[in-house]
Design a protein around this motif. Structure first.
Motif, PDB file in Angstrom:
ATOM      1  N   LEU A  11      74.457  21.561  15.740  1.00 46.03           N
ATOM      2  CA  LEU A  11      75.865  21.232  15.941  1.00 46.03           C
ATOM      3  C   LEU A  11      76.523  20.790  14.637  1.00 46.03           C
ATOM      4  CD1 LEU A  11      75.602  19.371  19.355  1.00 46.03           C
ATOM      5  CD2 LEU A  11      76.920  21.467  18.915  1.00 46.03           C
ATOM      6  N   LEU A  75      81.268  24.699  23.307  1.00 43.76           N
ATOM      7  CA  LEU A  75      80.202  23.747  23.001  1.00 43.76           C
ATOM      8  C   LEU A  75      79.063  23.797  24.014  1.00 43.76           C
ATOM      9  CD1 LEU A  75      82.247  20.665  21.761  1.00 43.76           C
ATOM     10  CD2 LEU A  75      81.229  22.527  20.440  1.00 43.76           C
ATOM     11  N   LEU A 122      81.339  20.161  28.467  1.00 46.41           N
ATOM     12  CA  LEU A 122      81.312  20.626  27.078  1.00 46.41           C
ATOM     13  C   LEU A 122      81.935  22.008  26.934  1.00 46.41           C
ATOM     14  CD1 LEU A 122      77.843  19.309  25.925  1.00 46.41           C
ATOM     15  CD2 LEU A 122      80.088  18.583  25.095  1.00 46.41           C
ATOM     16  N   THR A 126      85.810  23.615  22.320  1.00 46.62           N
ATOM     17  CA  THR A 126      85.294  24.647  21.424  1.00 46.62           C
ATOM     18  C   THR A 126      84.883  24.032  20.095  1.00 46.62           C
ATOM     19  OG1 THR A 126      87.418  25.155  20.388  1.00 46.62           O
ATOM     20  CG2 THR A 126      86.873  26.354  22.441  1.00 46.62           C
ATOM     21  N   LEU A 127      84.249  24.840  19.300  1.00 40.75           N
ATOM     22  CA  LEU A 127      83.854  24.403  17.965  1.00 40.75           C
ATOM     23  C   LEU A 127      85.089  24.034  17.139  1.00 40.75           C
ATOM     24  CD1 LEU A 127      81.483  23.955  16.079  1.00 40.75           C
ATOM     25  CD2 LEU A 127      81.579  26.384  15.484  1.00 40.75           C
TER      26      LEU A 127
END
Length: 148
Positions: A11, A75, A122, A126-127
């Motif tokens: 991550l 995620l 999650l 998003t990233l």
């Protein structure tokens, strides 16, 4: 739920890469930034690549780059890929063995529901939502403001 250090570093790498999504990051650079062995980092990169989250290129000018825009990487999906094969509790694993409570246990269903809820939550992010910004860390900002 506790995530493995493998997932934690995965991550962190993705957060760093999302801060400059058009840039390739070398394994040496990321290993140094996270104080991680290049061997361990290579395993994480391999898993991220297999999941279609990053693309890697060897040699000069190579490195790792996000395979998709950060806004398209959920995620929950990242966690599912990185935690693949890591059971929340022993009885969820492929090698669960015999359980003396089997057939009477009401905890297992609740834990499965909680795990699903965790990952579903999650999946709402998003990233891009957790990408690192380019500002210096808070400690560095505080140091700059406290200079005489």
């Amino acid at each position: 739920m506790r995530l493995t250090s493998f997932t934690d570093f995965g991550l962190r790498m993705l957060m760093r890469m999302a801060s400059a999504p058009d840039r390739a990051f070398s394994s040496a650079e990321l290993a140094a930034e996270f104080d991680l062995s290049r061997h361990h980092l290579a395993k994480i990169m391999q898993r991220l690549s297999q999941a279609g989250l990053i693309d890697t290129k060897r040699g000069g000018g190579g490195g790792a780059i996000l395979a998709r825009p950060p806004s398209e990487i959920r995620l929950g999906d990242v966690i599912r890929h990185l935690e693949s094969g890591q059971a929340l509790v022993v009885c969820f694993g492929a090698d669960a063995g015999e359980c003396s409570l089997d057939g009477r246990c009401r905890l297992k269903a609740r834990l499965k529901a909680a795990e699903r809820a965790f990952l579903d939550d999650l999946d709402r992010s998003t990233l891009a939502d957790i990408a690192l910004d380019q500002r210096p860390p808070i400690a560095d900002v505080a140091t700059l403001h406290n200079r005489p």
